[in-house]
Design a protein around this motif. Structure first.
Motif, short mmCIF file in Angstrom:
data_model
loop_
_atom_site.label_atom_id
_atom_site.label_comp_id
_atom_site.label_asym_id
_atom_site.label_seq_id
_atom_site.Cartn_x
_atom_site.Cartn_y
_atom_site.Cartn_z
N ILE A 63 0.85 -1.31 -0.04
CA ILE A 63 -0.05 0.10 0.15
C ILE A 63 0.89 1.22 0.09
O ILE A 63 1.63 1.46 0.99
N ARG A 64 0.65 2.07 -0.89
CA ARG A 64 1.44 3.24 -0.85
C ARG A 64 0.67 4.60 -0.58
O ARG A 64 -0.54 4.58 -0.94
N GLY A 65 1.47 5.46 -0.05
CA GLY A 65 0.46 6.82 0.23
C GLY A 65 -0.08 6.79 1.45
O GLY A 65 -0.72 7.61 1.79
N VAL A 66 0.41 5.70 2.33
CA VAL A 66 -0.41 5.82 3.71
C VAL A 66 0.78 5.84 4.54
O VAL A 66 1.71 4.99 4.69
N GLY A 67 0.75 6.97 5.50
CA GLY A 67 1.78 7.04 6.29
C GLY A 67 1.54 6.32 7.67
O GLY A 67 0.54 5.38 7.93
N ASP A 68 2.84 6.22 8.47
CA ASP A 68 2.55 5.57 9.72
C ASP A 68 1.19 5.87 10.58
O ASP A 68 0.80 4.82 11.36
N ALA A 69 1.13 6.97 10.76
CA ALA A 69 0.11 7.52 11.67
C ALA A 69 -1.22 7.16 11.07
O ALA A 69 -1.96 6.91 12.05
N ASP A 70 -1.46 7.21 9.82
CA ASP A 70 -2.82 6.88 9.32
C ASP A 70 -2.86 5.30 9.42
O ASP A 70 -4.00 4.91 9.91
N LEU A 71 -1.68 4.42 9.25
CA LEU A 71 -1.93 3.01 9.48
C LEU A 71 -2.14 2.68 10.90
O LEU A 71 -2.88 1.94 11.31
#
Length: 80
Positions: A63-71
């Motif tokens: 998955i690209r474009g998802v940061g650690d905080a979002d995850l």
């Protein structure tokens, strides 16, 4: 159909049962006539199957474009 054997008899004949299971036989162990366990040959995990599973996971698209905080937020949301 696999033969059933009472728990008391299974305990008394465990060595004989294990030798039979080594030869591929299956037994159902009962307590007061009710099936409670199956005595079956052990299946060793296939290292080939494990390697294929690891390879499939590594080939899974990332998955690209998802940061650690979002995850972390997605994970937390799934726990509710």
């Amino acid at each position: 159909m696999q033969p059933s054997i009472g728990a008391f008899e299974a305990k008394a004949q465990l060595s004989r049962l294990l030798r039979a299971v080594e030869q591929g036989e299956h037994f159902t162990i009962t307590v007061r006539g009710k099936p409670v366990a199956d005595l079956v040959p052990h299946r060793a995990a296939s290292s080939q199957g494990l390697a294929a599973a690891i390879e499939a996971l590594q080939a899974f698209p990332r998955i690209r474009g998802v940061g650690d905080a979002d995850l972390a937020g997605f994970i937390e949301e799934g726990r509710r």
